[in-house]
Design a protein around this motif. Structure first.
Motif, PDB file in Angstrom:
ATOM      1  N   CYS A  19       0.843  -1.203   0.000  1.00  0.00           N
ATOM      2  CA  CYS A  19       0.000   0.000   0.000  1.00  0.00           C
ATOM      3  C   CYS A  19       0.877   1.252   0.000  1.00  0.00           C
ATOM      4  O   CYS A  19       2.107   1.171  -0.005  1.00  0.00           O
ATOM      5  CB  CYS A  19      -0.975  -0.022   1.173  1.00  0.00           C
ATOM      6  SG  CYS A  19      -0.287   0.492   2.762  1.00  0.00           S
TER       7      CYS A  19
ATOM      8  N   LYS B 227       1.384   3.424   2.328  1.00  0.00           N
ATOM      9  CA  LYS B 227       2.148   3.521   3.581  1.00  0.00           C
ATOM     10  C   LYS B 227       3.363   2.587   3.552  1.00  0.00           C
ATOM     11  O   LYS B 227       4.362   2.842   4.217  1.00  0.00           O
ATOM     12  CB  LYS B 227       1.217   3.165   4.755  1.00  0.00           C
ATOM     13  CG  LYS B 227       1.860   3.115   6.115  1.00  0.00           C
ATOM     14  CD  LYS B 227       2.043   4.490   6.707  1.00  0.00           C
ATOM     15  CE  LYS B 227       2.590   4.389   8.125  1.00  0.00           C
ATOM     16  NZ  LYS B 227       3.007   5.708   8.633  1.00  0.00           N
ATOM     17  N   CYS B 228       3.276   1.494   2.785  1.00  0.00           N
ATOM     18  CA  CYS B 228       4.404   0.562   2.673  1.00  0.00           C
ATOM     19  C   CYS B 228       5.632   1.237   2.078  1.00  0.00           C
ATOM     20  O   CYS B 228       6.752   0.838   2.358  1.00  0.00           O
ATOM     21  CB  CYS B 228       4.049  -0.636   1.801  1.00  0.00           C
ATOM     22  SG  CYS B 228       2.894  -1.806   2.514  1.00  0.00           S
TER      23      CYS B 228
ATOM     24  N   LYS C 141       7.457  -4.889   0.002  1.00  0.00           N
ATOM     25  CA  LYS C 141       7.120  -4.693   1.411  1.00  0.00           C
ATOM     26  C   LYS C 141       8.352  -4.996   2.260  1.00  0.00           C
ATOM     27  O   LYS C 141       9.122  -5.907   1.939  1.00  0.00           O
ATOM     28  CB  LYS C 141       5.984  -5.636   1.809  1.00  0.00           C
ATOM     29  CG  LYS C 141       4.618  -5.142   1.373  1.00  0.00           C
ATOM     30  CD  LYS C 141       3.529  -6.136   1.716  1.00  0.00           C
ATOM     31  CE  LYS C 141       3.184  -6.113   3.186  1.00  0.00           C
ATOM     32  NZ  LYS C 141       2.436  -4.904   3.583  1.00  0.00           N
TER      33      LYS C 141
ATOM     34  N   CYS D 134       3.279  -3.592   7.993  1.00  0.00           N
ATOM     35  CA  CYS D 134       2.801  -2.235   7.694  1.00  0.00           C
ATOM     36  C   CYS D 134       1.629  -1.925   8.620  1.00  0.00           C
ATOM     37  O   CYS D 134       0.692  -2.725   8.728  1.00  0.00           O
ATOM     38  CB  CYS D 134       2.362  -2.160   6.233  1.00  0.00           C
ATOM     39  SG  CYS D 134       1.454  -0.663   5.828  1.00  0.00           S
TER      40      CYS D 134
ATOM     41  N   CYS E  63      -1.775  -1.710   6.000  1.00  0.00           N
ATOM     42  CA  CYS E  63      -2.326  -2.865   5.261  1.00  0.00           C
ATOM     43  C   CYS E  63      -2.129  -4.184   6.001  1.00  0.00           C
ATOM     44  O   CYS E  63      -2.834  -5.153   5.719  1.00  0.00           O
ATOM     45  CB  CYS E  63      -1.800  -2.909   3.828  1.00  0.00           C
ATOM     46  SG  CYS E  63      -0.058  -3.205   3.634  1.00  0.00           S
TER      47      CYS E  63
HETATM   48 ZN   LIG Z   1       0.993  -1.160   3.638  1.00  0.00          ZN
END
Ligand SMILES: [Zn+2]
Length: 260
Positions: A170, A172-173, A240, A245, A248
């Motif tokens: 995602c 944020k990753c 990742k 995370c 997610c």
């Molecule tokens: Zn994520």
């Protein structure tokens, strides 16, 4: 599909990746365009012209003079009347394609309204210009399981990445934190070229079409970065990290739940 629609979309239906079935899927699809500035106007135009059935456009701002070099749905009259961007865009698009249901929302997209704005939506396209809203979109999309396409553009370069909840890393990753103000260039400090905007939004919109048609195998799966001035084009793999995370993997939604 009736003859009129077949005629209108005949050049898209000829593309084997779309075809009659893909075109019908587009007509049943619903998309949220988050922000209706440079990226958002191209995104909204692309979705409406290609025949997406329902397009919701949210933006809080009004048309200003310095928007006109790149925000393709606006003109000088919109600027003189200080028309809200979402409403002006919806008006233009409604005379381009009366078959699409276009829903303008003149408001800021925020944690209080984002889940309502995403009701019934199959896809969110990023037309925003700030990291806070992108983190918010990311959390809402992960929470509700809705794909979204990130796009960002500054000066002569842009980038895009497609996030499919449960399948891809995602936002944020790969971007851990909202950058401190003043540490990253913005359109207000570094400027922006309409052609770079158009390409970024076109990449986003094409990724969006693949999602809506269900052609997940053709998604780029990598962050695309390009500089339209220098002819640079890079595909950057996003992986990742070993650390879970917060968004997610752990479903911690800091921006959705953040108290003012
Ligand atoms: Zn994520």
């Amino acid at each position: 599909m009736d003859k009129n629609l077949n005629d209108r979309y005949s050049r898209q239906i000829l593309i084997p990746e779309i075809g009659q079935q893909g075109q019908e899927r587009l007509s049943e699809a619903s998309v949220l365009i988050a922000g209706c500035g440079g990226l958002g106007t191209v995104l909204a135009s692309s979705m409406v012209r290609t025949g997406v059935g329902h397009v919701r456009i949210i933006d809080r701002d009004s048309v200003e003079l310095d928007n006109l070099p790149r925000q393709i749905l606006f003109d000088e009259e919109d600027m003189r009347k200080k028309s809200p961007k979402a409403a002006a865009a919806a008006h233009k698009l409604s005379i381009i394609n009366s078959e699409t249901k276009i829903e303008p929302v003149v408001a800021e997209l925020n944690r209080d309204n984002i889940e309502e704005m995403m009701r019934g939506v199959d896809l969110v396209l990023d037309g925003t210009d700030n990291f806070e809203t992108r983190f918010l979109i990311n959390e809402a999309c992960i929470k509700l399981g809705v794909p979204w396409v990130y796009g960002g553009v500054v000066s002569t370069y842009g980038m895009s990445y497609t996030i499919i909840p449960g399948k891809t890393p995602c936002f944020k990753c790969f971007i851990d934190k909202v950058p401190q103000p003043g540490t990253t260039p913005t359109n207000a400090t570094a400027g922006v070229l309409g052609m770079a905007v158009n390409i970024t939004a076109s990449i986003e919109a094409t990724e969006g079409l693949k999602v809506l048609i269900g052609d997940y195998n053709s998604l780029n799966n990598r962050l695309i970065y390009f500089d339209v001035w220098y002819g640079t084009w890079k595909l950057i793999s996003i992986t990742k990290s070993d650390k879970p995370c917060p968004v997610c993997d752990e479903q911690q939604f800091e921006f959705l739940s953040h108290k003012k």
